[in-house]
Motif scaffolding. Structure first.
Motif, PDB file in Angstrom:
ATOM      1  N   THR A  11       0.814  -1.216   0.000  1.00 51.72           N
ATOM      2  CA  THR A  11       0.000   0.000   0.000  1.00 51.72           C
ATOM      3  C   THR A  11       0.851   1.270   0.000  1.00 51.72           C
ATOM      4  OG1 THR A  11      -0.107  -0.159   2.408  1.00 51.72           O
ATOM      5  CG2 THR A  11      -1.965  -1.058   1.173  1.00 51.72           C
ATOM      6  N   LYS A  56      -0.714   2.542  -9.674  1.00 53.23           N
ATOM      7  CA  LYS A  56      -1.916   3.307  -9.361  1.00 53.23           C
ATOM      8  C   LYS A  56      -1.511   4.660  -8.800  1.00 53.23           C
ATOM      9  CE  LYS A  56      -6.245   2.971  -6.759  1.00 53.23           C
ATOM     10  NZ  LYS A  56      -7.021   2.155  -5.780  1.00 53.23           N
ATOM     11  N   ALA A  58      -2.887   8.865  -7.458  1.00 57.98           N
ATOM     12  CA  ALA A  58      -3.970   9.745  -7.028  1.00 57.98           C
ATOM     13  C   ALA A  58      -3.380  11.079  -6.610  1.00 57.98           C
ATOM     14  CB  ALA A  58      -4.746   9.122  -5.870  1.00 57.98           C
ATOM     15  N   LYS A 156      -6.990   8.909  -0.891  1.00 58.02           N
ATOM     16  CA  LYS A 156      -7.654   8.809  -2.194  1.00 58.02           C
ATOM     17  C   LYS A 156      -7.078   7.672  -3.025  1.00 58.02           C
ATOM     18  CE  LYS A 156      -9.180  13.589  -2.613  1.00 58.02           C
ATOM     19  NZ  LYS A 156      -9.070  14.853  -3.355  1.00 58.02           N
ATOM     20  N   HIS A 158      -6.201   4.882  -2.050  1.00 56.41           N
ATOM     21  CA  HIS A 158      -6.774   3.613  -1.600  1.00 56.41           C
ATOM     22  C   HIS A 158      -8.290   3.676  -1.466  1.00 56.41           C
ATOM     23  CE1 HIS A 158      -2.784   1.995  -1.105  1.00 56.41           C
ATOM     24  NE2 HIS A 158      -2.440   3.045  -0.375  1.00 56.41           N
ATOM     25  N   GLY A 159      -8.884   4.805  -1.908  1.00 58.58           N
ATOM     26  CA  GLY A 159     -10.329   4.922  -1.894  1.00 58.58           C
ATOM     27  C   GLY A 159     -10.929   4.917  -0.511  1.00 58.58           C
ATOM     28  N   ARG A 160     -10.159   5.418   0.476  1.00 55.93           N
ATOM     29  CA  ARG A 160     -10.625   5.396   1.847  1.00 55.93           C
ATOM     30  C   ARG A 160     -10.321   6.726   2.530  1.00 55.93           C
ATOM     31  NH1 ARG A 160      -8.742  -0.219   4.605  1.00 55.93           N
ATOM     32  NH2 ARG A 160      -9.516   0.951   6.413  1.00 55.93           N
ATOM     33  N   ASN A 161     -11.025   6.980   3.620  1.00 54.38           N
ATOM     34  CA  ASN A 161     -10.745   8.181   4.380  1.00 54.38           C
ATOM     35  C   ASN A 161      -9.349   8.084   4.981  1.00 54.38           C
ATOM     36  OD1 ASN A 161     -10.944   9.747   7.233  1.00 54.38           O
ATOM     37  ND2 ASN A 161     -12.276  10.700   5.702  1.00 54.38           N
ATOM     38  N   GLY A 451     -15.505  10.766   3.467  1.00 57.86           N
ATOM     39  CA  GLY A 451     -15.147  10.474   2.083  1.00 57.86           C
ATOM     40  C   GLY A 451     -13.663  10.166   1.934  1.00 57.86           C
ATOM     41  N   PRO A 452     -13.211   9.853   0.722  1.00 53.01           N
ATOM     42  CA  PRO A 452     -11.812   9.514   0.481  1.00 53.01           C
ATOM     43  C   PRO A 452     -10.863  10.674   0.850  1.00 53.01           C
ATOM     44  CG  PRO A 452     -13.153   8.850  -1.381  1.00 53.01           C
ATOM     45  CD  PRO A 452     -14.026   9.706  -0.514  1.00 53.01           C
ATOM     46  N   CYS A 455     -10.652  14.998   2.538  1.00 51.39           N
ATOM     47  CA  CYS A 455     -11.739  15.850   2.019  1.00 51.39           C
ATOM     48  C   CYS A 455     -11.284  17.303   1.873  1.00 51.39           C
ATOM     49  CB  CYS A 455     -12.972  15.756   2.917  1.00 51.39           C
ATOM     50  SG  CYS A 455     -13.587  14.096   3.162  1.00 51.39           S
TER      51      CYS A 455
END
Length: 457
Positions: A11, A56, A58, A156, A158-161, A451-452, A455
């Motif tokens: 990760t 990947k 972000a 973001k 990892h698509g998580r907060n 949210g991811p 915020c």
């Protein structure tokens, strides 16, 4: 550049891009604290892009008020000079961060780079021939949006907060690596809420020169916003009031709290509201603890009801605690929690404060997301009072501050005063987070803060 030695989780991410920019705003009305009035702010805005070994990527972002008057107090150095020093340091911090090529967790990036940031601050002080060196607190403030932008991008990615990706599943080291041996085998998971609390009590700030009633307004602003405490209370449904005090004039300090209590009591009576609180902030101007003790006793005599409503007292004496180890807070803290703010620059400062009788700590986004998460764990382990303060944080910086308050268990309240002094910098954020930027009941609603990322972008 320091290398990260432990095996990297899949990760972990690398910094691909990082950019900084500055944004200036004038205050609608000056904010007086610590014996000085501030009438402007420069924001440091940061954008960064991270990527994993799998390719990947972000992008994230963050922002923070530079706050040079607070973080770099220097009576013999002009405002523009300390601000320029922070801008120079920000550029150096950006360069240092870009040069970090390891795949790592944001906590490890900050852990590796903070010593380099401090070296850069020392170099900047020499290069600019500053009359006094850039303090550690100022370095933390300057680096804070860089650290926050990395955390935002990592979440973001990892698509998580961001508050949910700092535990055992994502971080290679336990907390003893960042703090001390007391945290061996522990991670941030039990110290950070996975879901934000639904709402946070908001502290409204009353600066030392702010008018309390219409009769005290010397120069009306006429911009549609309240201009006095008596009008702010119904406008935002204020339930908590932070009072900036002098610390060098005992009679004035006691009278100020008593006056604010009279105005507040009348305004709350009109609303039919009875459950409000105060915090008292001396901004380290009390000459010694005896001043604070005298203040507490005189306030109990003159305005006993006001004293019962005091939730905590913030940073009464000078921030350099080690310079006066005998100036302890044990007796004062028996009456009300006494919180460190300017003094809190790391675990060493927190431990020293505990030894000297302080019972609480002010967590702040402007000291960095990484440092704040770690200190949030420490304050909980040591059973200390916790509150979140801002640095007149608007926009993304306020969202970040609210996120901290909402994810740290037991946070008493959150200060948020940009809406009073620099509301122009909040424009555009009201629609995205109306619960934070449109307050009617004295509380900030945290809807959307799960949210991811953080915020903040």
């Amino acid at each position: 550049m320091p290398a990260v030695l432990a095996a990297a989780p899949s990760t972990d991410a690398r910094i691909d891009e990082l950019g900084i920019a500055f944004e200036d705003y004038r205050y609608r009305t000056p904010y007086k604290f610590g014996g000085k009035e501030v009438d402007r702010v420069t924001l440091l805005n940061v954008r960064c892009r991270l990527s994993t070994k799998a390719g990947k990527s972000a992008e994230g972002g963050a922002s923070m008020s530079m706050g040079n008057v607070w973080s770099f107090p220097a009576p013999n150095i002009p405002y523009d000079t300390t601000l320029a020093a922070m801008k120079t340091l920000a550029a150096k911090i950006a360069d240092i961060t870009r040069s970090f090529t390891e795949y790592a967790h944001p906590l490890d990036v900050n852990h590796a780079l903070l010593p380099e940031y401090l070296k850069a601050a020392a170099a900047t002080s020499r290069e600019l021939r500053l009359a006094q060196p850039i303090p550690k607190l100022c370095t933390l403030v300057t680096g804070s949006p860089v650290d926050a932008a990395i955390h935002d991008a990592f979440g973001k990615l990892h698509g998580r907060n961001s508050f949910t990706v700092c535990g055992k599943d994502f971080v290679r080291f336990d907390l003893s690596h960042y703090l001390n041996r007391e945290f061996r085998g522990e991670y941030l998971d039990p110290y950070i809420l996975r879901k934000p609390v639904r709402r946070i009590r908001m502290y409204h700030s009353v600066g030392a020169s702010d008018p309390l009633t219409a009769a005290e307004v010397k120069k009306p602003i006429h911009d549609g916003l309240p201009e006095t405490l008596e009008d702010w209370i119904p406008y935002n449904g204020v339930t908590a009031i932070k009072i900036k005090l002098n610390g060098a004039d005992l009679a004035w300090d006691v009278d100020r709290v008593a006056s604010i209590d009279r105005v507040t009591t009348a305004a709350q009576a009109k609303r039919g509201f009875k459950d409000w609180v105060y915090s008292l902030d001396f901004n380290e101007r009390c000459p010694n603890v005896q001043y604070l003790l005298d203040f507490e006793h005189k306030l109990k005599d003159k305005a006993p009801k006001a004293f019962t409503l005091v939730q905590y007292i913030e940073q009464p004496t000078a921030r350099d605690l080690a310079a006066d180890r005998q100036n302890t807070m044990f007796e004062a803290a028996r009456l009300r929690p006494v919180v460190i703010d300017e003094s809190l620059t790391g675990l060493d400062a927190l431990l020293l404060a505990r030894e000297m009788g302080y019972t609480g700590a002010a967590l702040k986004a402007c000291k960095g997301q990484s440092e704040t998460l770690l200190l949030a764990a420490a304050t909980q382990k040591y059973k200390m009072f916790r509150c979140v303060q801002d640095l007149t944080c608007p926009g993304a910086a306020l969202v970040h501050s609210v996120g901290i308050a909402a994810h740290v268990p037991g946070t008493a309240a959150l200060e948020a005063n940009a809406r009073e002094y620099v509301p122009a910098a909040n424009q555009g954020w009201e629609k995205r987070f109306p619960g934070i930027f449109v307050v009617k009941d004295g509380y900030m609603n945290t809807q959307g803060l799960d949210g991811p990322g953080l915020c903040t972008s």
